[in-house]
Design a protein around this motif. Structure first.
Motif, short mmCIF file in Angstrom:
data_model
loop_
_atom_site.label_atom_id
_atom_site.label_comp_id
_atom_site.label_asym_id
_atom_site.label_seq_id
_atom_site.Cartn_x
_atom_site.Cartn_y
_atom_site.Cartn_z
N ASN A 297 0.82 -1.21 0.00
CA ASN A 297 0.00 0.00 0.00
C ASN A 297 0.85 1.27 0.00
N PHE A 298 2.02 1.23 0.61
CA PHE A 298 2.90 2.39 0.63
C PHE A 298 3.42 2.73 -0.77
N PHE A 299 3.53 1.72 -1.63
CA PHE A 299 4.00 1.95 -2.99
C PHE A 299 2.85 2.21 -3.97
N VAL A 300 1.74 1.51 -3.76
CA VAL A 300 0.61 1.64 -4.68
C VAL A 300 -0.10 2.98 -4.48
N GLY A 301 -0.17 3.47 -3.25
CA GLY A 301 -0.83 4.75 -2.98
C GLY A 301 -0.26 5.90 -3.80
N PRO A 302 1.04 6.18 -3.72
CA PRO A 302 1.61 7.25 -4.56
C PRO A 302 1.50 6.97 -6.06
N ASP B 117 -1.88 8.01 -7.10
CA ASP B 117 -1.94 9.48 -7.16
C ASP B 117 -1.36 10.01 -8.47
N ARG B 118 -0.34 9.35 -8.99
CA ARG B 118 0.32 9.82 -10.22
C ARG B 118 -0.42 9.41 -11.49
N ILE B 119 -0.79 8.13 -11.59
CA ILE B 119 -1.33 7.63 -12.86
C ILE B 119 -2.83 7.37 -12.83
N PRO C 85 -3.76 0.43 -11.90
CA PRO C 85 -3.53 -0.47 -10.77
C PRO C 85 -4.73 -1.36 -10.45
N MET C 86 -5.94 -0.83 -10.62
CA MET C 86 -7.12 -1.65 -10.35
C MET C 86 -7.27 -2.76 -11.38
N THR C 87 -6.99 -2.46 -12.63
CA THR C 87 -7.05 -3.48 -13.67
C THR C 87 -5.98 -4.54 -13.45
N ALA C 88 -4.78 -4.11 -13.10
CA ALA C 88 -3.70 -5.07 -12.83
C ALA C 88 -4.05 -5.96 -11.64
#
Length: 137
Positions: A107-112, A115-117, A122-125
């Motif tokens: 979550n620490f990596f997916v959150g930012p 925010d960027r893309i 990410p949800m599809t992946a």
């Protein structure tokens, strides 16, 4: 075309997809948790050749349990399994706790990243990974 644009911007669709992925995730978790003790016992049997041989002999002759030695051997194996699994509660808990621990770290990596893309990629992946796990698991 207008209908497709409405579906893309609809937050309800995203909510339904996320809820269904969470349902699949929990279903996979509830299917795996009961199997973990059996899996650990199988690993223990393979690492101990004497127990493994007696277990294979029992499975081959499971239809013909007429001798008392085979019955006592089966009872001893069940007691050994209970004793072994009673000492493995920390391993079992660590295996079960690994999934939420990895999720917290991710979550620490997916959150930012979200925010960027945006949330679509990410949800599809994540949906593809969960569906692949459900089908291939």
């Amino acid at each position: 075309m207008d209908c497709l644009e409405q579906l893309r911007s609809c937050k309800l669709i995203a909510t339904v997809i996320v809820a269904s992925m969470i349902l699949i995730d929990f279903t996979l978790l509830t299917a795996i948790v009961p199997v973990i003790p059996t899996y650990l016992w199988e690993i223990h049997l393979r690492s101990n050749p004497d127990l493994y041989k007696s277990n294979n002999n029992l499975s081959i002759s499971a239809m013909n349990l007429t001798s008392s030695s085979q019955a006592s051997n089966s009872q001893n194996l069940k007691e050994a399994e209970k004793t072994y699994l009673a000492t493995q509660s920390v391993k079992i808990a660590a295996i079960i706790a690994a999934k939420p621990a990895v999720q917290v770290i991710a979550n620490f990596f997916v959150g930012p990243l979200v925010d960027r893309i945006g949330y679509r990629v990410p949800m599809t992946a994540a949906a593809l990974i969960i569906c692949t796990t459900a089908v291939g698991g």
